[in-house]
Design a protein around this motif. Sequence first.
Motif, mmCIF file in Angstrom:
data_model
loop_
_atom_site.group_PDB
_atom_site.id
_atom_site.type_symbol
_atom_site.label_atom_id
_atom_site.label_comp_id
_atom_site.label_asym_id
_atom_site.label_seq_id
_atom_site.Cartn_x
_atom_site.Cartn_y
_atom_site.Cartn_z
ATOM 1 N N SER A 200 2.862 6.441 4.317
ATOM 2 C CA SER A 200 2.385 5.090 4.599
ATOM 3 C C SER A 200 1.076 4.798 3.859
ATOM 4 C CB SER A 200 2.184 4.957 6.117
ATOM 5 O OG SER A 200 1.564 3.758 6.432
ATOM 6 N N GLY A 201 0.187 5.794 3.856
ATOM 7 C CA GLY A 201 -1.127 5.596 3.232
ATOM 8 C C GLY A 201 -1.097 5.728 1.726
ATOM 9 N N SER A 202 -0.258 6.634 1.211
ATOM 10 C CA SER A 202 -0.351 6.940 -0.224
ATOM 11 C C SER A 202 0.558 6.088 -1.099
ATOM 12 C CB SER A 202 -0.034 8.426 -0.464
ATOM 13 O OG SER A 202 1.288 8.699 -0.050
ATOM 14 N N VAL A 203 1.604 5.493 -0.503
ATOM 15 C CA VAL A 203 2.623 4.871 -1.359
ATOM 16 C C VAL A 203 2.056 3.740 -2.226
ATOM 17 C CG1 VAL A 203 3.570 3.296 0.435
ATOM 18 C CG2 VAL A 203 5.014 4.077 -1.423
ATOM 19 N N SER A 204 1.185 2.908 -1.647
ATOM 20 C CA SER A 204 0.671 1.793 -2.449
ATOM 21 C C SER A 204 -0.346 2.286 -3.480
ATOM 22 C CB SER A 204 0.060 0.707 -1.561
ATOM 23 O OG SER A 204 -0.888 1.272 -0.707
ATOM 24 N N ILE A 205 -1.080 3.345 -3.133
ATOM 25 C CA ILE A 205 -2.080 3.887 -4.081
ATOM 26 C C ILE A 205 -1.367 4.483 -5.292
ATOM 27 C CG2 ILE A 205 -3.980 5.558 -4.352
ATOM 28 C CD1 ILE A 205 -4.561 3.444 -2.185
ATOM 29 N N ILE A 206 -0.319 5.253 -5.040
ATOM 30 C CA ILE A 206 0.410 5.870 -6.158
ATOM 31 C C ILE A 206 1.119 4.786 -6.974
ATOM 32 C CG2 ILE A 206 2.294 7.487 -6.746
ATOM 33 C CD1 ILE A 206 -0.372 8.844 -5.854
ATOM 34 N N ALA A 207 1.701 3.797 -6.284
ATOM 35 C CA ALA A 207 2.358 2.695 -7.009
ATOM 36 C C ALA A 207 1.352 2.010 -7.930
ATOM 37 C CB ALA A 207 2.950 1.690 -6.023
ATOM 38 N N GLN A 208 0.155 1.795 -7.427
ATOM 39 C CA GLN A 208 -0.874 1.123 -8.224
ATOM 40 C C GLN A 208 -1.240 1.948 -9.471
ATOM 41 O OE1 GLN A 208 -4.682 0.775 -6.244
ATOM 42 N NE2 GLN A 208 -4.853 -1.336 -6.961
ATOM 43 N N HIS A 209 -1.397 3.252 -9.276
ATOM 44 C CA HIS A 209 -1.737 4.111 -10.420
ATOM 45 C C HIS A 209 -0.617 4.108 -11.459
ATOM 46 C CE1 HIS A 209 -5.595 6.137 -9.535
ATOM 47 N NE2 HIS A 209 -5.330 5.636 -8.336
ATOM 48 N N ILE B 273 1.686 -2.382 0.067
ATOM 49 C CA ILE B 273 2.699 -2.130 -0.968
ATOM 50 C C ILE B 273 3.238 -3.440 -1.537
ATOM 51 C CG2 ILE B 273 4.684 -1.860 0.627
ATOM 52 C CD1 ILE B 273 4.095 0.172 -2.578
ATOM 53 N N SER B 274 3.312 -4.479 -0.705
ATOM 54 C CA SER B 274 3.878 -5.739 -1.225
ATOM 55 C C SER B 274 2.931 -6.393 -2.227
ATOM 56 C CB SER B 274 4.203 -6.712 -0.093
ATOM 57 O OG SER B 274 3.020 -7.093 0.558
ATOM 58 N N SER B 275 1.662 -6.011 -2.196
ATOM 59 C CA SER B 275 0.757 -6.633 -3.159
ATOM 60 C C SER B 275 0.722 -5.874 -4.484
ATOM 61 C CB SER B 275 -0.650 -6.744 -2.568
ATOM 62 O OG SER B 275 -1.176 -5.463 -2.396
ATOM 63 N N VAL B 276 1.364 -4.720 -4.548
ATOM 64 C CA VAL B 276 1.309 -3.972 -5.808
ATOM 65 C C VAL B 276 2.696 -3.732 -6.433
ATOM 66 C CG1 VAL B 276 1.097 -1.775 -4.570
ATOM 67 C CG2 VAL B 276 0.385 -1.874 -6.917
ATOM 68 N N LEU C 62 10.705 4.315 -8.708
ATOM 69 C CA LEU C 62 10.988 3.977 -7.311
ATOM 70 C C LEU C 62 10.121 4.891 -6.442
ATOM 71 C CD1 LEU C 62 12.794 2.420 -5.248
ATOM 72 C CD2 LEU C 62 14.312 4.405 -5.269
ATOM 73 N N VAL C 63 9.172 4.295 -5.707
ATOM 74 C CA VAL C 63 8.362 5.090 -4.768
ATOM 75 C C VAL C 63 8.927 4.864 -3.367
ATOM 76 C CG1 VAL C 63 6.230 5.137 -6.131
ATOM 77 C CG2 VAL C 63 6.636 3.219 -4.605
ATOM 78 N N VAL D 186 7.784 -1.147 -10.985
ATOM 79 C CA VAL D 186 7.632 -0.142 -9.918
ATOM 80 C C VAL D 186 8.204 -0.752 -8.635
ATOM 81 C CG1 VAL D 186 6.008 1.237 -8.558
ATOM 82 C CG2 VAL D 186 5.534 0.785 -10.978
ATOM 83 N N TYR D 187 9.257 -0.142 -8.135
ATOM 84 C CA TYR D 187 9.879 -0.610 -6.899
ATOM 85 C C TYR D 187 9.503 0.336 -5.763
ATOM 86 C CZ TYR D 187 12.699 -3.121 -10.314
ATOM 87 O OH TYR D 187 13.100 -3.916 -11.360
ATOM 88 N N ALA D 188 9.502 -0.221 -4.556
ATOM 89 C CA ALA D 188 9.228 0.640 -3.388
ATOM 90 C C ALA D 188 10.400 0.533 -2.424
ATOM 91 C CB ALA D 188 7.942 0.187 -2.702
ATOM 92 N N LEU D 189 10.743 1.663 -1.839
ATOM 93 C CA LEU D 189 11.760 1.694 -0.784
ATOM 94 C C LEU D 189 11.014 2.128 0.479
ATOM 95 C CD1 LEU D 189 14.848 1.659 -0.052
ATOM 96 C CD2 LEU D 189 14.864 4.085 -0.549
ATOM 97 N N ILE D 190 10.958 1.235 1.466
ATOM 98 C CA ILE D 190 10.131 1.517 2.635
ATOM 99 C C ILE D 190 11.004 1.556 3.896
ATOM 100 C CG2 ILE D 190 8.202 0.689 4.053
ATOM 101 C CD1 ILE D 190 7.265 1.569 1.283
ATOM 102 N N ALA D 191 10.921 2.686 4.623
ATOM 103 C CA ALA D 191 11.697 2.822 5.862
ATOM 104 C C ALA D 191 10.860 2.329 7.048
ATOM 105 C CB ALA D 191 12.090 4.291 6.060
#
Length: 392
Positions: free
Chosen positions: A120-129, A168-171, A109-110, A139-144
């Motif tokens: 905002s900038g790093s969450v999708s990059i880390i999710a992708q890695h 983030i929605s694309s990864v 969970l990122v 890999v789930y994301a919790l976005i405020a």
Amino acid sequence: MKLIVIGLGQCGSRIADEFARMDKRARSQRNVSICPGVFAVNTDQADLSGLVTIKPDHQHRILIGGRKTGGHGVGKINELGAEIARADADKVIDALRTTKRFYDADGFLVIAGAAGGTGSGSVSIIAQHIKERYMDKPVYALIALPFEHEEKTEERTVYNTAVCLKSISSVADAVILVENQRYVRKDFSLRYNLSKINSLIVEPFWDLLCAGEEKNSKYIGAKTMDAGDIIQTISGWTVIGHGKARVRTLTLPFDKTDHFRMKSVSNYKGIRAMDEAVSELSLKIDPRDAGRALFLISAPAKEINMDIIKEQGDWLREMAPNAIIRNGDYPREKDTMTVTVIFSELSDLERVRYYYNRSTSMMPVIKQRQADLADRRRDIDELSRDIPSLLE
Ligand code: GDP
């Protein structure tokens, strides 16, 4: 369900800190582990130092981009947050691997605030890695989503949010959205609000994550909600909520005009808790847009029966007629009935549309401003052309 939790930026790290607290509570009160590894990643050293529960070592509180930012963050420039995350992703991935029983985790969970810079900038990059390395785990994301006042005063807020949501929605396998504004209490100070909001954001995950981890047969329901059920439900845009009803102190209003026909006090309490869960979802949505949904009832064993589960299932089906619905029961609570609800695979979200639309209409203005800034930089460089420099 066991999740490895990674908070990015200040908002993400603070919410991750709440997950660490929840894991501690799960270990002491329920003797289960739900978050075997909790990490905070930031470009700002001071923010990392302010956390409470995440282990205070460099493996768990990870400073990235130190050389670029001097440990002082990236402001609201999420492009810089993304660039730094790209350069330092290995540092984060290596740290995740230090988790004890890493392979027992069911997923990741990122977490980040959409409007800032680092998260905002790093969450999708880390999710992708993470996805590239651990393809077998979701890999789930919790976005405020930002507060109302931020949108009014800071142009970057809407733009960053739109860029973050698109990326983030694309990864991620699912993006769980929480709208900060929904949790604001007008009579609280900002500082108190933030910590209260963070605990309210995390609370609906409590029963959901614990239910499938129980080993004691006393606490195992007739239909357990395990990691498999959750993984099969959570996909795409997702919202979560929970509602409670006291079991002992409730008085029953006999309103014959009431929409639902109460069969018993228990059923009524369940429906009331479910209604609260739906009205307090992390983001307002139309349940008819959901392709999948789940509900989990946690209550004293004697309060849970087939009737109540059926009644709640019927009620949820009425609200979300297009969703595949999963359910579970968790005979755990002492004097409360808690209903946790998830709507997932949402095909439309008014709020996401709003960010995309506003951001698209702002694009020409932002591009023009960037071009003006570049022109001015060129002008000043031009002016200095005949001035000698002390460097070679
Ligand atoms: P970053 O450190 O550059 O990622 O930026 P922040 O995380 O400080 O801020 C990004 C956005 O997250 C803000 O615009 C707020 O909307 C939100 N935010 C900041 N701190 C918190 C927090 O503790 N809890 C919640 N729920 N939202 C926060």
